[in-house]
Scaffold this motif. Structure first.
Motif, PDB file in Angstrom:
ATOM      1  N   LEU A 222       0.363  -1.196  -0.377  1.00 16.06           N
ATOM      2  CA  LEU A 222       0.455  -0.111  -0.129  1.00 16.06           C
ATOM      3  C   LEU A 222       1.048   1.526  -0.076  1.00 16.06           C
ATOM      4  CD1 LEU A 222      -3.110   0.803  -0.005  1.00 16.06           C
ATOM      5  CD2 LEU A 222      -2.639   1.033   2.567  1.00 16.06           C
ATOM      6  N   ASP A 225      -0.375   6.320  -2.702  1.00 14.53           N
ATOM      7  CA  ASP A 225      -1.083   6.723  -3.935  1.00 14.53           C
ATOM      8  C   ASP A 225      -2.008   5.177  -4.510  1.00 14.53           C
ATOM      9  OD1 ASP A 225       0.804   6.026  -5.420  1.00 14.53           O
ATOM     10  OD2 ASP A 225       1.315   7.855  -6.938  1.00 14.53           O
ATOM     11  N   THR A 226      -1.740   3.810  -3.997  1.00 13.44           N
ATOM     12  CA  THR A 226      -1.936   2.764  -4.661  1.00 13.44           C
ATOM     13  C   THR A 226      -3.601   2.738  -3.789  1.00 13.44           C
ATOM     14  OG1 THR A 226      -0.964   1.855  -3.508  1.00 13.44           O
ATOM     15  CG2 THR A 226       0.152   2.350  -5.811  1.00 13.44           C
ATOM     16  N   MET A 227      -4.475   2.279  -4.041  1.00 15.48           N
ATOM     17  CA  MET A 227      -5.154   0.735  -3.207  1.00 15.48           C
ATOM     18  C   MET A 227      -5.317  -0.260  -3.036  1.00 15.48           C
ATOM     19  SD  MET A 227      -8.119   3.399  -5.693  1.00 15.48           S
ATOM     20  CE  MET A 227      -6.650   3.600  -7.110  1.00 15.48           C
ATOM     21  N   PHE A 240      -6.445   2.724   0.507  1.00 18.22           N
ATOM     22  CA  PHE A 240      -5.827   3.697   0.624  1.00 18.22           C
ATOM     23  C   PHE A 240      -5.241   4.530   1.535  1.00 18.22           C
ATOM     24  CE2 PHE A 240      -8.288   7.576   0.674  1.00 18.22           C
ATOM     25  CZ  PHE A 240      -9.752   7.182   1.046  1.00 18.22           C
ATOM     26  N   HIS A 262     -11.931   0.970  -6.319  1.00 20.78           N
ATOM     27  CA  HIS A 262     -10.395   0.756  -6.844  1.00 20.78           C
ATOM     28  C   HIS A 262     -10.639   1.268  -8.544  1.00 20.78           C
ATOM     29  CE1 HIS A 262     -12.480  -2.919  -8.053  1.00 20.78           C
ATOM     30  NE2 HIS A 262     -11.115  -2.659  -8.723  1.00 20.78           N
ATOM     31  N   VAL A 266      -6.029   7.728  -6.539  1.00 19.24           N
ATOM     32  CA  VAL A 266      -5.957   8.139  -5.028  1.00 19.24           C
ATOM     33  C   VAL A 266      -5.461   9.365  -5.334  1.00 19.24           C
ATOM     34  CG1 VAL A 266      -5.415   8.544  -2.204  1.00 19.24           C
ATOM     35  CG2 VAL A 266      -5.377   6.090  -3.987  1.00 19.24           C
ATOM     36  N   ILE A 271      -9.974   9.271  -2.056  1.00 15.12           N
ATOM     37  CA  ILE A 271      -9.831   8.486  -3.449  1.00 15.12           C
ATOM     38  C   ILE A 271     -11.337   8.595  -4.551  1.00 15.12           C
ATOM     39  CG2 ILE A 271     -12.228   6.672  -2.069  1.00 15.12           C
ATOM     40  CD1 ILE A 271     -10.614   4.297  -3.616  1.00 15.12           C
ATOM     41  N   THR A 282     -10.649   8.923   4.436  1.00 17.46           N
ATOM     42  CA  THR A 282     -10.101   7.561   4.814  1.00 17.46           C
ATOM     43  C   THR A 282     -11.180   7.080   5.420  1.00 17.46           C
ATOM     44  OG1 THR A 282      -8.922   8.306   5.895  1.00 17.46           O
ATOM     45  CG2 THR A 282      -8.064   7.271   4.383  1.00 17.46           C
TER      46      THR A 282
END
Ligand code: FES
Ligand SMILES: [Fe+2]
Length: 528
Positions: A222, A225-227, A240, A262, A266, A271, A282
């Motif tokens: 993780l 900037d990833t999901m 995220f 997803h 992000v 997101i 979040t």
């Protein structure tokens, strides 16, 4: 034997005895160990080790009587107390003899003794030491018998748990209005048998199972900037990182028109839905709605934390417990691989499989158990009535850690040869963590972490991670085709726990634990 070696290495002249050593009868009664230096007659710290009462006078007298399980357990407990007392006497005997040897070899005393006298004294002491060592071996045999007895008692208690469970199920079935007269008679005719009822089709998850902390991803997967999209208890979630870098877990469905989040991106800790660009924090709060007036919209989120390289969520409705469990390998181990796999089987079936080692020489014939012989007896021994223990004859320790984790430490002596040693006797070890996250009715997200206490350089070998993944997948594929077959049978009504035997102990305990959770039992079995 380690205790004895340690004791022999102590600086013995600081001990003096208050009881006489009799090499034939051993040491009788109580001993006091006194300090020579400092305050004479004052017991030093070691005295506590040997100043233990002989438990034989307290042993309950059941000779010739038929014992129930609890009385038998009491006897086994006294056996262990006796073994403990006996072992202390053995250590003391050897320490006292060692002290004598030191006295005989004392350079000051040597001046007054002839070589012949010294030789004679040493020979006598050698005999006494040999006798003491023989006594130690007798004690060792006693300890192993006492442990075997205890394991047997434990099995009796387990059988009783299983029997009372099947009796309850029979009576529940007979009182149910939907039960036909035919099936009632069949139940009545069937003799009580040690079985659990885990028959299909695969049921929806019980909500009580949700009230635990679940590891859902590895931290390293993780980035800022990833999901990570996951399914947990039949609901889609996405994980995220927020603006503060802390992870969050929200429903993976946009509030606007249910687009999977997803598939978006992000941006600055929010997101963004790929359809019309709505952005969520979040905590699930929608903070941006491009091209329209911002409305007060919130999507579902669950408590989410990061600890020791893993992301955890609490999917249940009860308030989350204050502490997150630790799943780190023991000190001295280095993590070498972290692998995630999505598997098409129910998580309970996967756990049953992972908690079983007896299948290895039959199932894993192309991987880690290649060339293994089939032992005449495989046992899982639990020192306490818990969810952890070790496999006999394999040097493998194993634990089921609620709600869905399996930890195992495998002693490696020679490649391909695992039998005949216990885990601590092996010089090198492999530690495994398997997390079986309940995704949906017939899906499990498996998180696998592998650590070694040797060959740290392997961590820096390029592409090693791919090789580990390949090995892990190979092993798992050997299991998968069988467990998928079980799942099919289960869906047609077969009971996958129809006939448990002694090596199924840990799997059965997992099922007993899960059953108690689903029943809403106040006190969970095998809880520490
Ligand atoms: S569906 Fe997500 S913004 Fe429209
Ligand atoms: Fe397996």
């Amino acid at each position: 034997m380690n205790a004895i070696a340690t004791a022999s290495a102590l600086t013995l002249p600081i001990f003096c005895r208050t009881a006489k050593l009799d090499s034939k009868k051993g040491l009788k009664g109580k001993f006091s160990v006194l300090a020579v230096f400092g305050e004479v007659e004052k017991k030093n710290a070691w005295s506590a080790i040997f100043d233990v009462e002989d438990p034989r006078s307290k042993v309950p007298h059941y000779k010739g009587k038929f014992l129930d399980v609890y009385q038998a357990l009491e006897v086994a407990r006294y056996d262990l107390q006796y073994c403990d007392w006996r072992a202390r006497q053995d250590v003391l005997t050897i320490m006292l003899l060692h002290e004598k040897v030191v006295e005989v070899l004392n350079p000051l005393a040597r001046e007054y003794k002839s070589i012949g006298t010294m030789k004679k004294e040493l020979a006598e002491l050698q005999d006494e030491l040999a006798e003491a060592h023989r006594q130690v071996h007798v004690s060792e045999a006693r300890v192993s018998t006492a442990l075997e007895k205890l394991a047997f008692m434990e099995e009796l208690v387990n059988d009783r748990l299983l029997q009372s469970r099947s009796t309850t199920e029979v009576s529940e079935a007979s009182s149910s209005p939907s039960t036909s007269a035919k099936s009632f008679n069949e139940e009545k005719k069937r003799p009580p048998r040690k079985s659990l009822n885990v028959s299909g089709p695969v049921q929806s998850f019980h909500p009580n199972l949700k009230n635990f902390w679940y590891p859902v991803a590895f931290t390293t997967d993780l980035k800022h900037d990833t999901m990570i999209p996951i399914e947990c208890f039949e609901e889609p979630w996405v994980i995220f990182r927020g603006k503060d870098g802390k992870p969050g877990c929200v429903q993976n469905t946009c509030a606007h028109r249910s687009c999977p989040l997803h598939l978006g991106s992000v941006n600055e800790g929010r997101i963004q839905c790929p359809y019309h660009g709505w952005e969520y924090t979040t905590t699930g709060k929608c903070e941006k709605m491009p091209s329209t007036r911002l409305l007060n919209v919130k999507i579902k989120s669950v408590p989410c934390f990061e600890k020791e390289g893993m992301i955890w969520i609490w999917p249940g409705n009860d308030p989350p417990s204050a502490t997150l469990p630790s799943l780190l390998p023991p000190p001295g181990f280095q993590v070498h691989a972290e692998i995630v796999m999505e598997l098409p089987i129910e998580h309970g079936l996967l756990l049953d499989n992972l908690l079983d080692l007896a299948h290895a020489p039959f199932t894993h014939t192309s991987t880690f158990a290649k060339g293994w012989s089939v032992p005449s007896l495989v046992k899982f021994l639990t020192p306490g009535s818990g969810l952890q223990g070790y496999w006999d004859p394999y040097p493998i320790d194993m634990e089921f850690r609620p709600p869905c984790m399996v930890l195992s430490t495998i002693g490696i002596s020679k490649p391909g040869k695992l039998e005949g040693q216990n885990t601590s006797q092996c010089a090198t070890h492999l530690h495994q963590l398997h997390v079986c996250l309940p995704s949906s009715k017939q899906k499990t997200r498996l998180l696998y972490r592998m650590s070694l206490d040797f060959a740290p350089f392997l961590k820096h070998v390029p592409f090693m991670q791919y090789l580990w993944k390949h090995f892990a997948e190979q092993v798992l594929n050997e299991d998968l085709r069988l467990v998928l077959g079980q799942q099919e049978r289960m869906n047609s009504g077969a009971n996958v726990w129809n006939w448990p035997v002694s090596y199924d102990k840990l799997g059965v305990r997992y099922r007993i634990w899960r059953d108690a959770v689903e029943r809403g039992a106040k006190q969970l079995p095998f809880s520490r």
